[in-house]
Design a protein around this motif. Sequence first.
Motif, PDB file in Angstrom:
ATOM      1  N   GLN A 138      -7.973  81.487  48.620  1.00 32.88           N
ATOM      2  CA  GLN A 138      -6.569  81.744  48.346  1.00 32.88           C
ATOM      3  C   GLN A 138      -6.395  83.093  47.635  1.00 32.88           C
ATOM      4  N   ARG A 139      -7.291  83.384  46.683  1.00 32.47           N
ATOM      5  CA  ARG A 139      -7.258  84.675  45.995  1.00 32.47           C
ATOM      6  C   ARG A 139      -7.456  85.818  46.986  1.00 32.47           C
ATOM      7  N   LEU A 140      -8.418  85.631  47.894  1.00 31.54           N
ATOM      8  CA  LEU A 140      -8.675  86.658  48.893  1.00 31.54           C
ATOM      9  C   LEU A 140      -7.482  86.811  49.833  1.00 31.54           C
ATOM     10  N   GLY A 141      -6.783  85.703  50.083  1.00 31.67           N
ATOM     11  CA  GLY A 141      -5.589  85.751  50.920  1.00 31.67           C
ATOM     12  C   GLY A 141      -4.498  86.611  50.317  1.00 31.67           C
ATOM     13  N   ILE A 142      -4.363  86.556  48.994  1.00 29.71           N
ATOM     14  CA  ILE A 142      -3.385  87.410  48.312  1.00 29.71           C
ATOM     15  C   ILE A 142      -3.780  88.875  48.473  1.00 29.71           C
ATOM     16  N   ALA A 143      -5.086  89.165  48.321  1.00 29.95           N
ATOM     17  CA  ALA A 143      -5.570  90.537  48.492  1.00 29.95           C
ATOM     18  C   ALA A 143      -5.313  91.028  49.913  1.00 29.95           C
ATOM     19  N   LYS A 144      -5.570  90.180  50.892  1.00 29.16           N
ATOM     20  CA  LYS A 144      -5.352  90.562  52.296  1.00 29.16           C
ATOM     21  C   LYS A 144      -3.874  90.880  52.547  1.00 29.16           C
ATOM     22  N   ALA A 145      -2.984  90.089  51.961  1.00 29.10           N
ATOM     23  CA  ALA A 145      -1.560  90.305  52.174  1.00 29.10           C
ATOM     24  C   ALA A 145      -1.077  91.618  51.554  1.00 29.10           C
ATOM     25  N   LEU A 146      -1.855  92.140  50.598  1.00 27.75           N
ATOM     26  CA  LEU A 146      -1.469  93.374  49.911  1.00 27.75           C
ATOM     27  C   LEU A 146      -2.180  94.614  50.452  1.00 27.75           C
ATOM     28  N   ILE A 147      -3.057  94.449  51.429  1.00 28.01           N
ATOM     29  CA  ILE A 147      -3.944  95.531  51.852  1.00 28.01           C
ATOM     30  C   ILE A 147      -3.178  96.741  52.371  1.00 28.01           C
ATOM     31  N   ASN A 148      -2.011  96.528  52.985  1.00 24.36           N
ATOM     32  CA  ASN A 148      -1.239  97.630  53.563  1.00 24.36           C
ATOM     33  C   ASN A 148      -0.088  98.077  52.660  1.00 24.36           C
ATOM     34  N   ASP A 149      -0.142  97.669  51.380  1.00 17.65           N
ATOM     35  CA  ASP A 149       0.899  98.029  50.405  1.00 17.65           C
ATOM     36  C   ASP A 149       2.281  97.748  50.983  1.00 17.65           C
ATOM     37  N   PRO A 150       2.568  96.485  51.341  1.00 14.07           N
ATOM     38  CA  PRO A 150       3.803  96.173  52.058  1.00 14.07           C
ATOM     39  C   PRO A 150       5.047  96.259  51.184  1.00 14.07           C
ATOM     40  N   ALA A 151       6.177  96.517  51.817  1.00 18.40           N
ATOM     41  CA  ALA A 151       7.463  96.503  51.119  1.00 18.40           C
ATOM     42  C   ALA A 151       7.973  95.083  50.944  1.00 18.40           C
ATOM     43  N   VAL A 152       7.522  94.185  51.829  1.00 12.81           N
ATOM     44  CA  VAL A 152       7.958  92.783  51.811  1.00 12.81           C
ATOM     45  C   VAL A 152       6.731  91.885  51.850  1.00 12.81           C
ATOM     46  N   MET A 153       6.694  90.909  50.941  1.00 15.41           N
ATOM     47  CA  MET A 153       5.604  89.932  50.906  1.00 15.41           C
ATOM     48  C   MET A 153       6.144  88.550  51.257  1.00 15.41           C
ATOM     49  N   ILE A 154       5.407  87.843  52.127  1.00 15.72           N
ATOM     50  CA  ILE A 154       5.797  86.496  52.548  1.00 15.72           C
ATOM     51  C   ILE A 154       4.620  85.577  52.257  1.00 15.72           C
ATOM     52  N   LEU A 155       4.827  84.621  51.353  1.00 13.90           N
ATOM     53  CA  LEU A 155       3.744  83.770  50.875  1.00 13.90           C
ATOM     54  C   LEU A 155       4.082  82.305  51.131  1.00 13.90           C
ATOM     55  N   ASP A 156       3.203  81.616  51.852  1.00 10.76           N
ATOM     56  CA  ASP A 156       3.412  80.211  52.198  1.00 10.76           C
ATOM     57  C   ASP A 156       2.482  79.347  51.341  1.00 10.76           C
ATOM     58  N   GLU A 157       3.064  78.567  50.429  1.00  8.54           N
ATOM     59  CA  GLU A 157       2.300  77.716  49.503  1.00  8.54           C
ATOM     60  C   GLU A 157       1.192  78.511  48.802  1.00  8.54           C
ATOM     61  N   PRO A 158       1.528  79.578  48.098  1.00  7.86           N
ATOM     62  CA  PRO A 158       0.508  80.485  47.559  1.00  7.86           C
ATOM     63  C   PRO A 158      -0.359  79.909  46.442  1.00  7.86           C
ATOM     64  N   THR A 159       0.107  78.867  45.731  1.00  3.17           N
ATOM     65  CA  THR A 159      -0.678  78.332  44.612  1.00  3.17           C
ATOM     66  C   THR A 159      -1.343  77.003  44.941  1.00  3.17           C
ATOM     67  N   ALA A 160      -1.332  76.616  46.219  1.00  5.04           N
ATOM     68  CA  ALA A 160      -1.786  75.276  46.603  1.00  5.04           C
ATOM     69  C   ALA A 160      -3.210  74.961  46.144  1.00  5.04           C
ATOM     70  N   ASN A 161      -4.114  75.930  46.188  1.00  5.30           N
ATOM     71  CA  ASN A 161      -5.524  75.668  45.879  1.00  5.30           C
ATOM     72  C   ASN A 161      -6.035  76.431  44.660  1.00  5.30           C
ATOM     73  N   LEU A 162      -5.132  77.035  43.906  1.00  2.54           N
ATOM     74  CA  LEU A 162      -5.554  77.870  42.789  1.00  2.54           C
ATOM     75  C   LEU A 162      -5.774  77.057  41.515  1.00  2.54           C
ATOM     76  N   ASP A 163      -6.784  77.468  40.740  1.00  5.55           N
ATOM     77  CA  ASP A 163      -6.989  76.884  39.418  1.00  5.55           C
ATOM     78  C   ASP A 163      -5.997  77.525  38.444  1.00  5.55           C
ATOM     79  N   PRO A 164      -5.922  77.030  37.189  1.00  2.89           N
ATOM     80  CA  PRO A 164      -4.931  77.582  36.249  1.00  2.89           C
ATOM     81  C   PRO A 164      -5.006  79.095  36.063  1.00  2.89           C
ATOM     82  N   GLN A 165      -6.227  79.647  36.018  1.00  6.35           N
ATOM     83  CA  GLN A 165      -6.351  81.093  35.877  1.00  6.35           C
ATOM     84  C   GLN A 165      -5.837  81.810  37.124  1.00  6.35           C
ATOM     85  N   GLY A 166      -6.131  81.224  38.290  1.00  6.90           N
ATOM     86  CA  GLY A 166      -5.640  81.806  39.536  1.00  6.90           C
ATOM     87  C   GLY A 166      -4.123  81.793  39.614  1.00  6.90           C
ATOM     88  N   VAL A 167      -3.510  80.715  39.126  1.00  6.64           N
ATOM     89  CA  VAL A 167      -2.050  80.629  39.106  1.00  6.64           C
ATOM     90  C   VAL A 167      -1.475  81.695  38.175  1.00  6.64           C
TER      91      VAL A 167
END
Length: 204
Positions: A138-167
């Motif tokens: 999930q952390r790597l997924g956030i990095a992938k979504a940011l790789i092209n420095d987008p103007a718009v971010m679309i996140l589907d259930e972004p905290t589903a598998n994150l631990d407290p530090q990840g959240v």
Amino acid sequence: MIEFEHLTKEYNGIKAVDDLCLTIPDGEVFGLLGPNGAGKSTTILMLIGLIEPTEGRCLIDGVEVAKNPIEVKHRIGYMPEDVGFYATLTAEQNLDFFARLYGMKKAERKEKIKELLDLVGLSGVEKKVGGYSKGMRQRLGIAKALINDPAVMILDEPTANLDPQGVADYRRIIKEMAEQGKTVLVSSHILSEVSRVCTSVGIL
């Protein structure tokens, strides 16, 4: 900016999304809430150009998605609920692959990948992604979504598998993106999490 103009999607005569009209301005963190089957995923798939609306249209920074899907993909970052990576590659190698798809030069890719791995807490992790936990993916997924420095971010259930530090890291990243004037759309079932990060909310 994200715009939905009378957006409708029908499957066999059944409307999965029915006449959705909505504008999400720059710098907004918008939470899209609703039960299973409400049309959240269908709305997102139309927004990223993977399916076409039956009626109406959606736009990213004034560009109509259905007519200009390639141009739109350069403007957005997308993290699906189930993030897919090449299991036999490391995080760095996966991100390098995606960065090359955007035509980024080698020096630019190297600098950006280091920055993003630091940002999501995966710096120095050498093992292949096939050995990652769900939270690490999930952390790597956030990095992938940011790789092209987008103007718009679309996140589907972004905290589903994150631990407290990840959240906590995720919340920090979203806050920084909004401060940079980026538009963020978060689709989630978790009302408490949406209330923590979103500046406005819509319910389907």
